[in-house]
Design an enzyme around this catalytic site. Sequence first.
Site, PDB file in Angstrom:
ATOM      1  N   HIS A  71      33.642 112.609  61.621  1.00 31.22           N
ATOM      2  CA  HIS A  71      32.861 112.462  62.857  1.00 31.22           C
ATOM      3  C   HIS A  71      32.144 111.112  62.919  1.00 31.22           C
ATOM      4  CE1 HIS A  71      33.351 116.846  63.012  1.00 31.22           C
ATOM      5  NE2 HIS A  71      32.957 116.814  64.270  1.00 31.22           N
TER       6      HIS A  71
ATOM      7  N   GLU B 242      35.366 118.604  76.800  1.00 28.82           N
ATOM      8  CA  GLU B 242      34.662 119.732  76.198  1.00 28.82           C
ATOM      9  C   GLU B 242      33.159 119.603  76.468  1.00 28.82           C
ATOM     10  OE1 GLU B 242      36.112 119.170  72.218  1.00 28.82           O
ATOM     11  OE2 GLU B 242      38.145 119.585  72.895  1.00 28.82           O
TER      12      GLU B 242
ATOM     13  N   ASP C 258      37.127 110.396  66.382  1.00 26.41           N
ATOM     14  CA  ASP C 258      37.827 110.977  65.235  1.00 26.41           C
ATOM     15  C   ASP C 258      38.869 112.012  65.660  1.00 26.41           C
ATOM     16  OD1 ASP C 258      35.587 110.214  62.905  1.00 26.41           O
ATOM     17  OD2 ASP C 258      34.776 110.555  64.904  1.00 26.41           O
ATOM     18  N   PHE C 259      38.729 112.541  66.863  1.00 25.41           N
ATOM     19  CA  PHE C 259      39.653 113.594  67.305  1.00 25.41           C
ATOM     20  C   PHE C 259      40.924 113.032  67.939  1.00 25.41           C
ATOM     21  CE2 PHE C 259      35.701 116.484  68.195  1.00 25.41           C
ATOM     22  CZ  PHE C 259      35.383 116.442  66.852  1.00 25.41           C
ATOM     23  N   ILE C 260      41.035 111.699  68.021  1.00 22.55           N
ATOM     24  CA  ILE C 260      42.261 111.170  68.645  1.00 22.55           C
ATOM     25  C   ILE C 260      43.503 111.577  67.869  1.00 22.55           C
ATOM     26  CG2 ILE C 260      41.288 109.238  69.961  1.00 22.55           C
ATOM     27  CD1 ILE C 260      42.206 107.369  67.737  1.00 22.55           C
TER      28      ILE C 260
ATOM     29  N   PHE D   7      34.458 113.002  69.955  1.00 22.41           N
ATOM     30  CA  PHE D   7      34.375 111.972  68.916  1.00 22.41           C
ATOM     31  C   PHE D   7      35.721 111.264  68.842  1.00 22.41           C
ATOM     32  CE2 PHE D   7      31.240 115.122  67.785  1.00 22.41           C
ATOM     33  CZ  PHE D   7      30.159 114.393  67.306  1.00 22.41           C
TER      34      PHE D   7
ATOM     35  N   GLU E  91      42.186 119.286  72.800  1.00 21.62           N
ATOM     36  CA  GLU E  91      42.256 117.834  73.046  1.00 21.62           C
ATOM     37  C   GLU E  91      43.590 117.369  73.613  1.00 21.62           C
ATOM     38  OE1 GLU E  91      40.881 119.043  70.209  1.00 21.62           O
ATOM     39  OE2 GLU E  91      38.798 118.417  70.418  1.00 21.62           O
TER      40      GLU E  91
END
Lengths: 320, 325
Positions: free
Chosen positions: B129, B29, B85-87, B83, B60
């Site tokens: 985040h 992104e 955190d997005f996994i 980030f 994602e």
Amino acid sequence: MAIEKEKLLWMYRNMVTIRLFEERVAEYFAAGKIYGFVHLYVGEEATATGVCANLRKDDYITSTHRGHGHLISKGGDLKLMMAELFGRKTGYCKGKGGSMHIADVELGILGANGIVGGGFPIATGAGLTAKYNGTDQVAVCFFGDGASNQGTFHEALNLASIWKLPVIFVNENNMYGISMSQKKSMNVPDVAARAAAYNVPGVVVDGNDVLAVYEAAGEAIKRARSGEGPTLLECKTYRYRGHFEGDPTVYRPKEEVEEWKKKDPIPRFENELAKMGILAPDQAQTIKAEIGKLIDEAVKFAEESPWPSPEEITEDVYAV
Amino acid sequence: MRKLTMLKAINEALRQEMRRDPRVYVTGEDVGVFGGCFGVTAGLIEEFGPDRVRDTPITESAIVGSSVGAAATGLRPVAELMFIDFIGVTMDQIFNQAAKMRYMFGGKAKVPMVLRMPCGAGGSAAAQHSQCLEAWLMHVPGLKVVAPSMPYDAKGLLISSIRDDNPVVFIEHKFLYGAEGDVPEEPYTIPLGKADVKKEGKDVTIIATMAMVHRALEAAADLEKDGISAEVVDPRTLQPLDNETIINSIKKTHRAVIVHEAVKFAGPGAEIAAMIAEEAFDYLDAPIKRVAAPFTPVPFSPPLEKDFVPSKEKITSAVKALLQE
């Protein structure tokens, strides 16, 4: 439509191979010789066959839980497949994958998948490779109606559309996601309708008519090869057996199954070939007997193959 | 030697590998014209164009999953998640697809992809985040997990990661992007799975990762004033973990303090502590100590967030307490 006799006979043989392979798998699963979960393709043979009849060896496919038919259609080796189902060292995945993960990257088979919807982005990536390298290869993503409710379906269709990737999303709509009827799981009659949201052609075809599938897939593949991007092809079909072997299928009426059996793609194609004067009934019997022998050999190979040895458990986690 | 920030070092590694190998492309992104959420991919699109610096929608699962498919078919993607955190959004593609493909296919596939992602608290970005989730990823057979602390390491480790034939998760602490250090201009590699002793010492081993390496070094400098000699070991790669370097240090100092920003419970330090206990118990003169974040989501308010991240003082007091055991 003029299709060479050789190709028509290949399609017939392929459908029979899938059917007989699957019936034999059901038998050995019931006998406790095949392990884990087995999801059979009986009744859906025309779809994989019609699509793959258009593919080259260097094209890619991603497959599903119900993957044996896709693998056979893309040229998978029956012996290696059977040995994998038997959990043997000689199997496609050395006994580490089983039915839901059989792959043959050399043949462009990027794996059956244990995760519903797992294959969408992977096929999209394979399509990206083709476009990136400037080849005219395509990637076919087989998936069920249930998988079209997964986020990955929408993400992959959108990405393939905006990037104009050569991906053909082939929905095998067998009307059930495990026990849930498609009528209850989505509020549109056709999965193909969802293509509109991504400005991708959505095509519906009779999935039990191998020639109709062949033709529709052929157009989608031609479109993809010429750089015009993805197509969503929905093949309406039906699985005669449960979601998995052992599924009591209490969720669907017996009459429905009987109705669909009347539309069985194999006798149907046999009749058409007979009408075309390509296949006499005794020839069909000969072909079935020949294929039966190939499957006997595959089973023999599997049964006589060694089990993996304990030290293999930690092999192939990483490429070195 | 020339000084570079970690951000520039990572950018240079990407640029040099893209020049060297046409199969390498960057995706994610805002990685193109925008230059990446933190600016890591700045300028790449000008040199390599939009086919090799591929902006994606906010998608994602498709970013990671398309990288898996592209890697399995011969390309070498370097994907960016804004980030770590997005996994969660994309975890299936990471741990069920990328990590397992080779094993489940009986060794007949390779998935040479890199997934870059920033981690870390410190900017009041709150709990979605700011996390350090490396322990989630260390637990997955088939993945490699890289977590550099210095610009020099970041460049060499990223080049190794791109050349590696496995899926590599490359974690960048966002508050290290501005950290400066010596970075050679030419491309070079640092082997994955090789720890680095950032400072020699003899009384205690501080094993620290990413931003905590810097804090551990500051703590070590303070301890030095009190006559305590601390050795600081940076694993650099968490999977594979360099047990040998850590154990050799313990053999020398006989004491271990593990410092990380991830929460303490089942954090990366749990594995390192267990490994030391299993393999070097006889060399220990005191129990192993861990200095890590409390078992809470990362808080928003600056003073709370400051307290969340292990401080230099917490490290020095842990070391002092250990020396009295």
